[in-house]
Write a protein that holds these residues in place. Structure first.
Motif, mmCIF file in Angstrom:
data_model
loop_
_atom_site.group_PDB
_atom_site.id
_atom_site.type_symbol
_atom_site.label_atom_id
_atom_site.label_comp_id
_atom_site.label_asym_id
_atom_site.label_seq_id
_atom_site.Cartn_x
_atom_site.Cartn_y
_atom_site.Cartn_z
ATOM 1 N N TYR A 186 -11.800 -68.347 -4.821
ATOM 2 C CA TYR A 186 -11.194 -68.954 -3.642
ATOM 3 C C TYR A 186 -10.929 -67.953 -2.523
ATOM 4 N N LEU A 187 -11.085 -66.665 -2.786
ATOM 5 C CA LEU A 187 -10.980 -65.685 -1.711
ATOM 6 C C LEU A 187 -12.060 -65.909 -0.657
ATOM 7 N N HIS A 188 -13.121 -66.612 -1.051
ATOM 8 C CA HIS A 188 -14.237 -66.864 -0.137
ATOM 9 C C HIS A 188 -14.281 -68.325 0.312
ATOM 10 N N ARG B 225 -4.795 -63.252 -7.414
ATOM 11 C CA ARG B 225 -4.572 -64.701 -7.531
ATOM 12 C C ARG B 225 -3.495 -65.190 -6.550
ATOM 13 N N PHE B 226 -3.652 -66.439 -6.148
ATOM 14 C CA PHE B 226 -2.653 -67.110 -5.325
ATOM 15 C C PHE B 226 -2.622 -68.572 -5.759
ATOM 16 N N ASP B 227 -1.784 -69.376 -5.148
ATOM 17 C CA ASP B 227 -1.508 -70.732 -5.635
ATOM 18 C C ASP B 227 -2.774 -71.561 -5.824
ATOM 19 N N ARG B 228 -3.708 -71.450 -4.907
ATOM 20 C CA ARG B 228 -4.937 -72.255 -4.963
ATOM 21 C C ARG B 228 -5.701 -72.028 -6.268
ATOM 22 N N CYS B 229 -5.557 -70.834 -6.845
ATOM 23 C CA CYS B 229 -6.347 -70.462 -8.028
ATOM 24 C C CYS B 229 -5.994 -71.280 -9.269
ATOM 25 N N THR B 230 -4.850 -71.933 -9.284
ATOM 26 C CA THR B 230 -4.438 -72.696 -10.465
ATOM 27 C C THR B 230 -4.668 -74.193 -10.313
ATOM 28 N N MET C 127 -9.122 -68.238 -24.971
ATOM 29 C CA MET C 127 -9.858 -69.068 -25.917
ATOM 30 C C MET C 127 -10.510 -70.205 -25.152
ATOM 31 N N LEU C 128 -11.775 -70.508 -25.490
ATOM 32 C CA LEU C 128 -12.507 -71.520 -24.734
ATOM 33 C C LEU C 128 -11.869 -72.901 -24.835
ATOM 34 N N GLY C 129 -11.138 -73.151 -25.914
ATOM 35 C CA GLY C 129 -10.477 -74.452 -26.054
ATOM 36 C C GLY C 129 -9.126 -74.508 -25.375
ATOM 37 N N ALA C 130 -8.700 -73.386 -24.779
ATOM 38 C CA ALA C 130 -7.380 -73.342 -24.151
ATOM 39 C C ALA C 130 -7.451 -72.584 -22.833
ATOM 40 N N LEU C 131 -8.398 -72.976 -21.980
ATOM 41 C CA LEU C 131 -8.538 -72.308 -20.690
ATOM 42 C C LEU C 131 -7.359 -72.662 -19.783
ATOM 43 N N PRO C 132 -6.921 -71.716 -18.969
ATOM 44 C CA PRO C 132 -5.836 -72.015 -18.025
ATOM 45 C C PRO C 132 -6.319 -72.985 -16.958
ATOM 46 N N PRO C 133 -5.401 -73.685 -16.311
ATOM 47 C CA PRO C 133 -5.822 -74.586 -15.227
ATOM 48 C C PRO C 133 -6.382 -73.795 -14.060
ATOM 49 N N GLY C 134 -7.317 -74.414 -13.357
ATOM 50 C CA GLY C 134 -7.917 -73.757 -12.209
ATOM 51 C C GLY C 134 -8.956 -72.747 -12.627
ATOM 52 N N CYS C 135 -8.996 -71.615 -11.942
ATOM 53 C CA CYS C 135 -9.927 -70.541 -12.274
ATOM 54 C C CYS C 135 -9.533 -69.931 -13.612
ATOM 55 N N ALA C 136 -10.501 -69.804 -14.527
ATOM 56 C CA ALA C 136 -10.193 -69.289 -15.867
ATOM 57 C C ALA C 136 -9.722 -67.844 -15.833
ATOM 58 N N PHE C 137 -10.054 -67.116 -14.763
ATOM 59 C CA PHE C 137 -9.681 -65.709 -14.683
ATOM 60 C C PHE C 137 -8.301 -65.511 -14.053
ATOM 61 N N ALA D 258 -7.861 -75.954 -9.476
ATOM 62 C CA ALA D 258 -9.126 -76.452 -10.031
ATOM 63 C C ALA D 258 -10.104 -75.280 -10.091
ATOM 64 N N PRO D 259 -11.108 -75.357 -10.972
ATOM 65 C CA PRO D 259 -12.112 -74.279 -11.010
ATOM 66 C C PRO D 259 -12.839 -74.189 -9.674
ATOM 67 N N PRO D 260 -12.981 -72.987 -9.111
ATOM 68 C CA PRO D 260 -13.641 -72.850 -7.811
ATOM 69 C C PRO D 260 -15.136 -73.124 -7.900
ATOM 70 N N ALA D 261 -15.693 -73.559 -6.794
ATOM 71 C CA ALA D 261 -17.136 -73.764 -6.698
ATOM 72 C C ALA D 261 -17.811 -72.429 -6.406
ATOM 73 N N ASP D 262 -19.129 -72.432 -6.348
ATOM 74 C CA ASP D 262 -19.875 -71.260 -5.928
ATOM 75 C C ASP D 262 -19.795 -71.144 -4.412
ATOM 76 N N TYR D 263 -19.404 -69.983 -3.925
ATOM 77 C CA TYR D 263 -19.403 -69.730 -2.495
ATOM 78 C C TYR D 263 -20.494 -68.710 -2.181
ATOM 79 N N VAL D 264 -21.272 -68.988 -1.138
ATOM 80 C CA VAL D 264 -22.317 -68.067 -0.718
ATOM 81 C C VAL D 264 -21.651 -66.860 -0.078
ATOM 82 N N VAL D 265 -21.898 -65.664 -0.643
ATOM 83 C CA VAL D 265 -21.242 -64.455 -0.149
ATOM 84 C C VAL D 265 -22.256 -63.421 0.344
ATOM 85 N N GLY D 266 -23.500 -63.852 0.518
ATOM 86 C CA GLY D 266 -24.544 -62.968 1.008
ATOM 87 C C GLY D 266 -25.901 -63.543 0.645
#
Length: 335
Positions: free
Chosen positions: A319-321, A296-301, A279-289, A303-311
């Protein structure tokens, strides 16, 4: 210097809904561009914010929704700074919207000819004398069977595919530069879906349109779009050229969507993404996915990740990137 080939530039768009429980972002810091003559596919599960993005561009978000911040650049003007009167002149004439459900988008008490004529007359694209003739020509352009007689039909007298053709005719009536198609094939059977998609491609070429195609169907995107933006929980999590994204997805959500497509092999099990869209009003901490993510790993919870250039022309919010540099804060990389 601005890129002259960019027709629509959406920058850091945030649209919220003011609910009794608090303010809920339905579109969260979204950015993308559409080049002249190109098609951008916006794909994601139901509830990811795709339609709200379309309504925000058209400034048709109704209370309790509101556009909180951002910029929507179109032909050198910020649509969010225009008066409602100025915006009315753009809707239909310069930017058209093909709605998801034609039976509710069309007025049941007026003939389709009346509704086409109104679109032409409002934007001074025809006189009252020749409006009917132009309405018939529009129906013929979208390959409506028996266009000359169908122009006097009411929406309920048409099949679903015919009603969708009427909406496309209305969308191209004023020769707009950009057409936004919001799930244009959702309620249609497979054969009619293919016909409507072929028609959209033909109209795009014939009238030199740019297209924002919103759908949850990856097959439609693969056949139609030049670039794809994958949306999840109100944010664009991956962006890039369609072929590259589909051949080598860089976000776990995109990989999950592609893996869930039927393979056609007898006896093979369908893959599914575990869990549901939050639910948009109850997003999990960090990455919503992260609650549904197999990687997933600890970093994912945290803050929301930024855009990473992957090509080249490609970004992913994952955060994998993290070893890669985040994309610069500008409108040429979706957020």
């Amino acid at each position: 210097m601005a890129n002259r080939d960019v027709l629509l530039s959406v920058e850091a768009l945030t649209t919220v809904f003011d609910l009794p429980s608090g303010t809920v972002p339905a579109v969260d810091d979204v950015s993308f561009e559409i080049q002249r003559g190109q098609t951008l596919g916006l794909v994601g599960e139901s509830g990811s914010g795709k339609s709200v993005t379309a309504f925000s561009i058209m400034r048709l978000v109704q209370p309790p929704g509101r556009i909180r911040s951002g910029r929507i650049g179109f032909r050198g003007r910020d649509l969010l700074q225009l008066s409602e009167r100025e915006m009315c002149a753009i809707r239909g004439a310069d930017i058209s919207l093909i709605f998801q459900e034609p039976m509710t988008a069309l007025n049941p008490v007026f003939t389709i000819g009346d509704q086409l004529r109104e679109a032409l007359l409002v934007h001074s694209k025809a006189t009252r004398r020749d409006a009917r003739t132009k309405a018939v020509e529009l129906l013929e352009a979208v390959k409506m069977p028996g266009a000359a007689s169908r122009v006097d039909d009411y929406p309920h007298q048409l099949s679903g595919g015919m009603r969708q053709r009427v909406l496309i005719a209305m969308a191209i009536a004023c020769r707009p530069a950009l057409v936004i198609a919001d799930e244009p094939t959702t309620a249609l059977d497979v054969t009619i879906q293919a016909q409507i998609l072929d028609l959209l491609r033909e109209m795009k070429t014939a009238f030199d349109l740019s297209l924002l195609l919103i759908t949850h169907d990856l097959g439609v995107i693969a056949e139609t779009a030049d670039h794809v933006a994958v949306m999840y929980a109100g944010r664009i999590v991956e962006y890039g050229p369609v072929r590259e994204v589909f051949q080598q997805p860089m976000h776990p959500y995109t990989r999950g969507l592609l893996a869930s497509l039927p393979t056609g092999k007898p006896g093979s099990r369908l893959s599914a993404i575990e869990g549901t869209v939050p639910m948009l009003g109850a997003l999990p901490p960090g990455c919503a996915f992260n609650p549904r993510c197999p990687d997933r790993f600890d970093r994912c919870t945290t803050a929301p990740p930024a855009d990473y250039v992957v090509g080249a022309e490609r970004t992913a919010k994952c955060y994998l990137h993290e070893s890669r540099a985040p994309s610069p804060e500008r409108a040429d990389g979706p957020r």
